[in-house]
Design a protein around this motif. Structure first.
Motif, PDB file in Angstrom:
ATOM      1  N   LEU A 230       0.826  -1.205   0.000  1.00 23.45           N
ATOM      2  CA  LEU A 230       0.000   0.000   0.000  1.00 23.45           C
ATOM      3  C   LEU A 230       0.863   1.258   0.000  1.00 23.45           C
ATOM      4  CD1 LEU A 230      -2.828  -0.964   2.534  1.00 23.45           C
ATOM      5  CD2 LEU A 230      -3.063  -0.666   0.063  1.00 23.45           C
ATOM      6  N   LEU A 231       1.850   1.300   0.880  1.00 22.01           N
ATOM      7  CA  LEU A 231       2.704   2.491   0.958  1.00 22.01           C
ATOM      8  C   LEU A 231       3.440   2.738  -0.355  1.00 22.01           C
ATOM      9  CD1 LEU A 231       4.167   2.030   4.548  1.00 22.01           C
ATOM     10  CD2 LEU A 231       2.662   3.888   3.794  1.00 22.01           C
ATOM     11  N   THR A 232       3.844   1.668  -1.011  1.00 21.77           N
ATOM     12  CA  THR A 232       4.602   1.805  -2.248  1.00 21.77           C
ATOM     13  C   THR A 232       3.716   2.219  -3.418  1.00 21.77           C
ATOM     14  OG1 THR A 232       6.110   0.081  -1.446  1.00 21.77           O
ATOM     15  CG2 THR A 232       6.233   0.631  -3.771  1.00 21.77           C
ATOM     16  N   ASN A 233       2.563   1.588  -3.543  1.00 19.11           N
ATOM     17  CA  ASN A 233       1.714   1.814  -4.708  1.00 19.11           C
ATOM     18  C   ASN A 233       0.861   3.071  -4.614  1.00 19.11           C
ATOM     19  OD1 ASN A 233       1.584  -0.682  -6.799  1.00 19.11           O
ATOM     20  ND2 ASN A 233       2.199  -1.392  -4.777  1.00 19.11           N
ATOM     21  N   THR A 234       0.752   3.659  -3.431  1.00 14.94           N
ATOM     22  CA  THR A 234       0.000   4.913  -3.294  1.00 14.94           C
ATOM     23  C   THR A 234       0.915   6.116  -3.133  1.00 14.94           C
ATOM     24  OG1 THR A 234      -0.209   4.606  -0.896  1.00 14.94           O
ATOM     25  CG2 THR A 234      -2.007   3.756  -2.278  1.00 14.94           C
ATOM     26  N   ALA A 235       2.225   5.916  -3.229  1.00 13.93           N
ATOM     27  CA  ALA A 235       3.159   7.035  -3.093  1.00 13.93           C
ATOM     28  C   ALA A 235       2.896   8.071  -4.177  1.00 13.93           C
ATOM     29  CB  ALA A 235       4.594   6.526  -3.176  1.00 13.93           C
ATOM     30  N   LYS A 236       3.086   9.339  -3.810  1.00 14.26           N
ATOM     31  CA  LYS A 236       2.866  10.440  -4.745  1.00 14.26           C
ATOM     32  C   LYS A 236       4.185  10.804  -5.404  1.00 14.26           C
ATOM     33  CE  LYS A 236       0.534  14.889  -5.141  1.00 14.26           C
ATOM     34  NZ  LYS A 236      -0.297  15.888  -4.426  1.00 14.26           N
TER      35      LYS A 236
ATOM     36  N   TYR B 123       9.587   5.389  -5.657  1.00 16.45           N
ATOM     37  CA  TYR B 123       8.327   5.554  -6.373  1.00 16.45           C
ATOM     38  C   TYR B 123       7.588   6.825  -5.964  1.00 16.45           C
ATOM     39  CZ  TYR B 123       8.915   0.870  -8.206  1.00 16.45           C
ATOM     40  OH  TYR B 123       9.412  -0.230  -8.871  1.00 16.45           O
ATOM     41  N   GLY B 124       8.100   7.529  -4.971  1.00 17.54           N
ATOM     42  CA  GLY B 124       7.472   8.775  -4.573  1.00 17.54           C
ATOM     43  C   GLY B 124       7.364   8.898  -3.071  1.00 17.54           C
ATOM     44  N   VAL B 125       6.700   9.960  -2.648  1.00 11.56           N
ATOM     45  CA  VAL B 125       6.525  10.261  -1.225  1.00 11.56           C
ATOM     46  C   VAL B 125       5.296   9.531  -0.715  1.00 11.56           C
ATOM     47  CG1 VAL B 125       6.258  12.098   0.471  1.00 11.56           C
ATOM     48  CG2 VAL B 125       7.528  12.522  -1.628  1.00 11.56           C
ATOM     49  N   ILE B 126       5.438   8.834   0.389  1.00 13.74           N
ATOM     50  CA  ILE B 126       4.303   8.081   0.913  1.00 13.74           C
ATOM     51  C   ILE B 126       3.127   9.026   1.170  1.00 13.74           C
ATOM     52  CG2 ILE B 126       5.711   6.243   1.898  1.00 13.74           C
ATOM     53  CD1 ILE B 126       5.200   7.549   4.670  1.00 13.74           C
ATOM     54  N   SER B 127       1.939   8.542   0.897  1.00 11.52           N
ATOM     55  CA  SER B 127       0.711   9.293   1.132  1.00 11.52           C
ATOM     56  C   SER B 127      -0.141   8.493   2.102  1.00 11.52           C
ATOM     57  CB  SER B 127      -0.047   9.529  -0.170  1.00 11.52           C
ATOM     58  OG  SER B 127      -1.301  10.129   0.081  1.00 11.52           O
ATOM     59  N   ILE B 128      -0.143   8.904   3.355  1.00 15.98           N
ATOM     60  CA  ILE B 128      -0.878   8.138   4.368  1.00 15.98           C
ATOM     61  C   ILE B 128      -2.372   8.115   4.080  1.00 15.98           C
ATOM     62  CG2 ILE B 128      -1.322   7.881   6.836  1.00 15.98           C
ATOM     63  CD1 ILE B 128       1.366   9.295   7.330  1.00 15.98           C
ATOM     64  N   PRO B 129      -2.998   9.244   3.730  1.00 15.39           N
ATOM     65  CA  PRO B 129      -4.440   9.177   3.438  1.00 15.39           C
ATOM     66  C   PRO B 129      -4.780   8.236   2.294  1.00 15.39           C
ATOM     67  CG  PRO B 129      -3.765  11.455   3.767  1.00 15.39           C
ATOM     68  CD  PRO B 129      -2.507  10.639   3.697  1.00 15.39           C
TER      69      PRO B 129
ATOM     70  N   ALA C 106      -2.945   5.603   1.311  1.00 20.50           N
ATOM     71  CA  ALA C 106      -2.684   4.216   1.726  1.00 20.50           C
ATOM     72  C   ALA C 106      -3.812   3.685   2.606  1.00 20.50           C
ATOM     73  CB  ALA C 106      -1.355   4.142   2.460  1.00 20.50           C
ATOM     74  N   LEU C 107      -4.390   4.539   3.446  1.00 21.40           N
ATOM     75  CA  LEU C 107      -5.447   4.091   4.351  1.00 21.40           C
ATOM     76  C   LEU C 107      -6.721   3.685   3.618  1.00 21.40           C
ATOM     77  CD1 LEU C 107      -5.054   6.657   7.271  1.00 21.40           C
ATOM     78  CD2 LEU C 107      -4.635   4.190   7.383  1.00 21.40           C
TER      79      LEU C 107
END
Length: 472
Positions: free
Chosen positions: A283-289, A302-308, A310-311
């Motif tokens: 999730l953290l990897t595939n939703t990174a911005k 792959y980018g900056v993690i996006s917590i919202p 990923a959740l």
């Protein structure tokens, strides 16, 4: 990666949001110096869903001062891996307290200082690690796994001589963590604009290696430039609580980026208690911005993690998971060293900070002294010194990849909203913390005085009208 923390100026907001200090129930307001709160919309989008409750994060570092009011409710008894004395609830850093600061970024309660961790209901398992020898790292991983940690954070590392060096016993420990459903996170390294050697354990298979981003949305100039970097997180102008209780409000390093990513993993695991470690990393990897040049790059992964994002847990189950793809391919070769496809053989020295394998090898009565290039993986054990090996945050260096353009000068990037969300393409195969000024710790996040290992205070400029507090 053990880099830290001093003073930054302005507030932060997700793009399009004006954000003033946000008050948490029964606590002090969150300081605007914690700009990543706005970029991730922590109070608005994340904390209504999860604050990390029920999750323990092992912090492998210098120990954590559990007597501080903000940390005492969070810190569990841990271990001292040097001699077994103590339980990790003292910070043994000779400087101001790297381990305490990393733990504060994850789980500080904020009730005394106003400095909050992003997962303020999580628990911290402190593991004092005197070095990053293979024995110490593997023991730290196994201890964390066996004592209830769901996430293990390494904000430290050592430079190696070849890409993806990783000792066999560490790979075995990482495979053990995988079987026991534990996420392992590590800083990527702080020497990207000079030595730029692979940094272990971040370079190991099965470890989520994290690069550092600035508040302007650019890769931090010293963040490691290596293919093992998978994601990134805020790492410049990021503060923390020192072991004395003093609050620092700036600093730079992949240490901070790693700690914040571990906090993010704790938030996900709290919302989804049954979720597997592999899914959390997926999730953290595939939703990174994506920031920087389009697609995966060696600075920000792959980018900056996006917590919202990923959740939301809406990434396909068959989406790429490069961290564990590498672990699945890793082959342990026993006493000869080497981690399968991890590159040059790693050394087996277990005892000292400098490691290095220089032992004689007797073949047919002829003694051949084998010296690995650059003294092998462990010739320099780094806990992120303030310059040179530690990636001193004040040195300048060229940066090859341009950042994503920002909307307003000085406006922090937004890591929140869902943009794109396509699965990733398949992936091919130190410390320094200056002591506080004399006198009592400042509970109001005042800037510390300058010191020999501290960045100069950030220059003051005219207020940005786009960062004005919202009306009452």
């Amino acid at each position: 990666m053990r880099r830290l923390i001093q003073t930054a100026t302005a507030a932060a907001a997700a793009a399009g949001l004006a954000l003033g200090p946000v008050t948490v129930a029964n606590a002090a307001p969150v300081s605007p110096d914690q700009w990543w709160f706005g970029s991730w919309a922590i109070q608005k989008d994340v904390w209504p869903q999860t604050k990390g409750g029920g999750v323990t994060v092992a912090v492998v570092d210098t120990g954590v001062n559990a007597s501080l009011p903000d940390m005492k409710p969070a810190v569990l008894p841990g271990v001292n891996l040097q001699d077994g004395s103590g339980d990790g609830r003292q910070d043994l850093d000779k400087n101001e307290g790297h381990g305490t600061a990393m733990a504060s970024l994850i789980a500080s309660r904020g009730t005394s200082s106003g400095f909050y961790g992003i997962a303020p209901e999580a628990k911290i398992l402190p593991i004092y690690a005197p070095n990053v020898s293979p024995t110490t790292v593997s023991k730290a991983i196994r201890y964390g796994v066996d004592h209830g940690a769901k996430v293990i954070n390494f904000s430290e590392g050592a430079s190696g001589s070849g890409q993806y060096n990783c000792p066999d016993d560490v790979i075995q420990a990482l495979k053990y963590a995988d079987t026991k459903n534990v996420v392992v996170v590590a800083s990527a390294g702080n020497e990207g604009d000079f030595a730029n050697s692979p940094d272990y354990p971040g370079s190991c298979p099965g470890v989520l290696a994290v690069g550092a981003l600035t508040r302007q949305g650019q890769p931090w100039e010293h963040t490691q430039r290596q293919d093992y970097v998978t994601v990134s997180a805020p790492g410049a102008d990021v503060g923390g609580i020192g072991k004395s209780g003093h609050v620092y409000t700036t600093g730079a390093g992949t240490s901070q980026a790693s700690a914040l990513t571990s906090g993010a993993a704790a938030l996900i695991r709290s919302k989804y208690p049954q979720m597997k470690a592999r899914r959390v990393v997926q999730l953290l990897t595939n939703t990174a911005k994506d920031f920087g040049k389009p697609g995966k790059d060696d600075e920000l992964g792959y980018g900056v993690i996006s917590i919202p994002r990923a959740l939301k847990n809406d990434v396909p189950q068959n989406a790429p998971n490069p961290v564990y793809a590498r672990l699945d391919k890793a082959v342990v070769k026993g006493s000869t060293g080497g981690g399968g496809n991890q590159g040059a053989p790693a050394t087996k020295n277990d005892s000292s900070d400098s490691g290095g394998s220089n032992g004689p090898l007797i073949i047919g009565g002829i003694v051949v002294v084998v010296v690995l290039v650059g003294a092998g993986l462990f010739i320099v054990m780094r806990r992120r010194k303030s310059s040179g090996a530690g990636g001193g945050p004040y040195a300048s260096g060229p940066f090859p990849n341009g950042p994503q353009p920002m909307g307003q000068p000085g406006t922090p990037p937004s890591f929140g909203g869902h943009t794109g969300g396509q699965p990733l393409p398949p992936q091919g195969g130190g410390q320094q913390f200056q002591g506080p000024p004399q006198g009592q710790p400042n509970p109001n996040l005042a800037p510390p005085q300058s010191g020999p290992n501290m960045a100069p205070p950030a220059p003051q400029g005219p207020p940005n009208p786009n960062l004005a507090p919202p009306p009452e």
